[in-house]
Every structure is written in C-alpha cells, then in structure tokens.
Design a protein around this motif. Structure first.
Motif, short mmCIF file in Angstrom:
data_model
loop_
_atom_site.label_atom_id
_atom_site.label_comp_id
_atom_site.label_asym_id
_atom_site.label_seq_id
_atom_site.Cartn_x
_atom_site.Cartn_y
_atom_site.Cartn_z
N GLN A 7 57.06 -54.10 29.58
CA GLN A 7 55.72 -53.55 29.46
C GLN A 7 55.13 -54.01 28.12
OE1 GLN A 7 55.18 -51.08 32.22
NE2 GLN A 7 57.11 -52.09 32.74
N SER A 8 53.83 -53.86 27.97
CA SER A 8 53.21 -54.25 26.70
C SER A 8 53.65 -53.33 25.56
CB SER A 8 51.69 -54.22 26.82
OG SER A 8 51.23 -52.90 27.06
N ASN A 9 54.06 -52.11 25.90
CA ASN A 9 54.48 -51.16 24.86
C ASN A 9 55.92 -50.67 25.05
OD1 ASN A 9 53.90 -49.65 27.16
ND2 ASN A 9 53.03 -47.93 26.03
N GLY A 10 56.74 -51.54 25.64
CA GLY A 10 58.15 -51.18 25.79
C GLY A 10 58.81 -51.77 27.00
N ILE A 11 59.71 -50.99 27.60
CA ILE A 11 60.49 -51.49 28.74
C ILE A 11 60.88 -50.31 29.63
CG2 ILE A 11 62.76 -51.27 27.58
CD1 ILE A 11 63.41 -54.09 28.75
N ILE A 12 60.96 -50.58 30.93
CA ILE A 12 61.37 -49.55 31.90
C ILE A 12 62.66 -50.00 32.58
CG2 ILE A 12 60.83 -48.60 34.20
CD1 ILE A 12 57.92 -48.39 33.36
N HIS A 13 63.56 -49.04 32.77
CA HIS A 13 64.74 -49.24 33.61
C HIS A 13 64.66 -48.18 34.71
CE1 HIS A 13 66.34 -51.83 30.49
NE2 HIS A 13 66.29 -50.84 29.60
N VAL A 14 64.62 -48.62 35.95
CA VAL A 14 64.53 -47.69 37.09
C VAL A 14 65.91 -47.07 37.33
CG1 VAL A 14 63.99 -47.45 39.55
CG2 VAL A 14 62.65 -49.02 38.12
N ILE A 15 65.95 -45.74 37.50
CA ILE A 15 67.24 -45.06 37.74
C ILE A 15 67.19 -44.25 39.03
CG2 ILE A 15 68.00 -45.01 35.34
CD1 ILE A 15 66.98 -42.14 35.12
N GLY A 67 58.63 -50.59 43.46
CA GLY A 67 57.87 -49.76 44.38
C GLY A 67 56.76 -50.52 45.09
N GLY A 68 57.04 -51.78 45.42
CA GLY A 68 56.08 -52.58 46.17
C GLY A 68 54.94 -53.14 45.34
N ALA A 69 54.99 -52.98 44.04
CA ALA A 69 53.92 -53.48 43.17
C ALA A 69 54.49 -54.34 42.04
CB ALA A 69 53.12 -52.32 42.59
N GLU A 70 53.69 -55.31 41.62
CA GLU A 70 54.11 -56.14 40.49
C GLU A 70 53.90 -55.37 39.20
OE1 GLU A 70 53.82 -60.73 40.47
OE2 GLU A 70 52.00 -60.04 41.47
N MET A 71 54.89 -55.44 38.34
CA MET A 71 54.81 -54.81 37.03
C MET A 71 54.48 -55.90 36.01
SD MET A 71 55.69 -51.52 37.58
CE MET A 71 54.78 -51.59 39.14
N TYR A 72 53.30 -55.80 35.40
CA TYR A 72 52.83 -56.85 34.50
C TYR A 72 53.21 -56.55 33.05
CZ TYR A 72 50.10 -58.31 38.54
OH TYR A 72 49.72 -58.73 39.78
N PRO A 73 53.85 -57.51 32.36
CA PRO A 73 54.28 -57.30 30.98
C PRO A 73 53.13 -57.08 30.00
CG PRO A 73 55.40 -59.19 31.94
CD PRO A 73 54.29 -58.81 32.89
N ASN A 74 51.90 -57.46 30.41
CA ASN A 74 50.75 -57.27 29.52
C ASN A 74 50.05 -55.92 29.74
OD1 ASN A 74 49.74 -57.97 32.03
ND2 ASN A 74 48.06 -59.21 31.22
N LYS A 75 50.61 -55.09 30.63
CA LYS A 75 50.08 -53.74 30.86
C LYS A 75 51.05 -52.71 30.30
CE LYS A 75 47.25 -54.66 34.96
NZ LYS A 75 46.94 -54.24 36.35
N ASN A 76 50.51 -51.53 29.95
CA ASN A 76 51.39 -50.52 29.37
C ASN A 76 52.16 -49.76 30.46
OD1 ASN A 76 49.86 -48.11 30.17
ND2 ASN A 76 48.38 -48.69 28.58
N ILE A 77 53.05 -48.88 30.02
CA ILE A 77 53.95 -48.16 30.91
C ILE A 77 53.20 -47.39 31.99
CG2 ILE A 77 55.59 -46.21 30.98
CD1 ILE A 77 56.53 -47.29 28.14
N ILE A 78 52.15 -46.68 31.61
CA ILE A 78 51.38 -45.89 32.56
C ILE A 78 50.60 -46.77 33.52
CG2 ILE A 78 49.50 -44.21 32.82
CD1 ILE A 78 52.12 -42.99 31.80
N GLU A 79 49.97 -47.82 33.01
CA GLU A 79 49.17 -48.73 33.85
C GLU A 79 50.02 -49.35 34.94
OE1 GLU A 79 45.76 -50.30 30.69
OE2 GLU A 79 47.73 -51.26 30.72
N ASN A 80 51.28 -49.63 34.65
CA ASN A 80 52.18 -50.19 35.66
C ASN A 80 52.74 -49.12 36.59
OD1 ASN A 80 52.32 -53.08 35.41
ND2 ASN A 80 53.38 -52.84 33.46
N ALA A 81 53.18 -48.00 36.00
CA ALA A 81 53.85 -46.96 36.78
C ALA A 81 52.97 -46.39 37.89
CB ALA A 81 54.31 -45.83 35.86
N VAL A 82 51.66 -46.28 37.64
CA VAL A 82 50.76 -45.69 38.65
C VAL A 82 50.68 -46.54 39.91
CG1 VAL A 82 49.34 -44.42 36.99
CG2 VAL A 82 48.70 -46.75 37.59
N ASN A 83 51.10 -47.80 39.83
CA ASN A 83 51.02 -48.69 41.00
C ASN A 83 52.30 -48.71 41.83
OD1 ASN A 83 48.37 -49.65 40.49
ND2 ASN A 83 49.16 -50.99 38.88
#
Length: 206
Positions: free
Chosen positions: A190-198, A51-67
């Motif tokens: 993510q720092s607390n798991g993994i996301i797969h975009v669907i 979604g046009g933003a970098e997803m950082y592995p040291n941030k949690n699911i919510i911290e990344n998703a909001v960007n």
C-alpha cells in the motif's frame, strides 16, 4: 639491476592483479545489491488480487480495502471503530487483515455486538491488535522468526503481543489466547504500508 627491476615489475603486477580482483569483487557485490533492490522495488510496485479486486500500491490501506469483497466486515468494523482516518494516514502500518470468513468463525453474534456504538472501545482494541507500526514484509517476518529460533514476538499498536511462527512456508500468528491464524496472502503493498490477509481474527487478552 635486472633482478631489482624484475622484482619491481612482479610487485607491480601483483598489486594490479589484487586491485583488479578487488574491483571485480566490489563490482559483483554492487550488481548483487542492485538486483536485490530492483527485485524489492518490483515487488513493491506489483498489484495483487484480494477479494476479486486489484490492490494498487499507490493507494492507501482504506482505499484498497473497500474494494475487496472478502473484507466487507473488516471495513465495516474499521468504520464503526472510527479508525478510517488513522488507516488513511501516513503510517507506515502493517495490517493483518481478517477475511469475512475469519470473522464468521467467531461465536455467533460477536460481530454484531462489537459493531454496537457502546462497544467502540473494545472494537478499537481488537482492530488495533491487528496493526503493527512500520512496514513489516513477509521476508522481514521470516527473518525475525529465524533469528528468534522459530518464534518472533511482535508488539501491536494495541500494545499487546502476537507471536509469529512458520508452518511450512506460511507465516502463522498466535494471539494472547493461543488462537492461531495463517497468512493466506502476503505482501499486499500500500502507499502507507502493507497488508497480510489472514484466515482468523486474532484477539488480545481481555
């Protein structure tokens, strides 16, 4: 005497040869394991664009998703369902994250209705159907599918089941109603798991 010494030397040479060969094989296997581990660690440290933003592995699911500008509907739904703190938790969680376009495929008015306070329980049920306990990578999914002869049953946090399968090289999910969604971006660590975009919202049996 000479024959006896010759036999002893031959035996010693053979033993040394076998030992050296064994060490070489063990060394090669260790190197292969190390390379595999390094590759896995590298993948876990990679940032991916969603979604046009970098997803950082040291941030949690919510911290990344909001960007992610592609997941504003999902974030709004997570907030309405009061699941923010849960998905900020230690986990690990595997989240199949529908895009805004995925939500738009639902019948008109569905999202607006689900976001109403009185429908919080139903919204929680749908969102937790997109979450699996533990960290399940695309490689893990593919192995499960292979081991299951083309299909793998995945139990979600909701308690329902998703069926994973392959279409070409892409992982697809079939929900309780038989609807199909495809993983478009895999292994967003993510720092607390993994996301797969669907590309479609999966729905539990209602």
């Amino acid at each position: 005497m000479k024959i006896s010494n010759t036999i002893k030397l031959a035996t010693l040479a053979l033993t040394l040869g076998l030992t050296t060969s064994s060490f070489a094989q063990d060394g090669a296997m260790e190197m292969k394991k190390d390379k595999k581990m390094m590759k896995k660690e590298k993948m876990m440290m990679e940032t991916k664009m969603v979604g046009g933003a970098e997803m950082y592995p040291n941030k949690n699911i919510i911290e990344n998703a909001v960007n992610s500008k592609d997941h504003t509907t999902l974030v709004a739904a997570v907030k309405a369902a009061e699941l923010v703190e849960t998905l900020k938790g230690e986990g690990p969680f595997t989240v199949f994250a529908p895009t805004n376009e995925a939500f738009e495929k639902l019948p008109k008015g569905t999202v607006e209705t689900l976001l109403m306070a009185e429908n919080k329980a139903k919204l929680q049920s749908i969102l937790t159907y997109h979450v699996v306990a533990g960290k399940v990578s695309a490689m893990d999914l593919m192995k499960m599918i292979k081991d299951g002869n083309g299909k793998a049953e995945i139990t979600t946090v909701n308690g329902g089941t998703l069926t994973a399968m392959l279409k070409g090289k892409k992982v697809q999910l079939k929900d309780a109603a038989g609807n199909i969604s495809t993983v478009t971006i895999a292994d967003v660590n993510q720092s607390n798991g993994i996301i797969h975009v669907i590309d479609a919202v999966v729905l539990p049996g209602m």
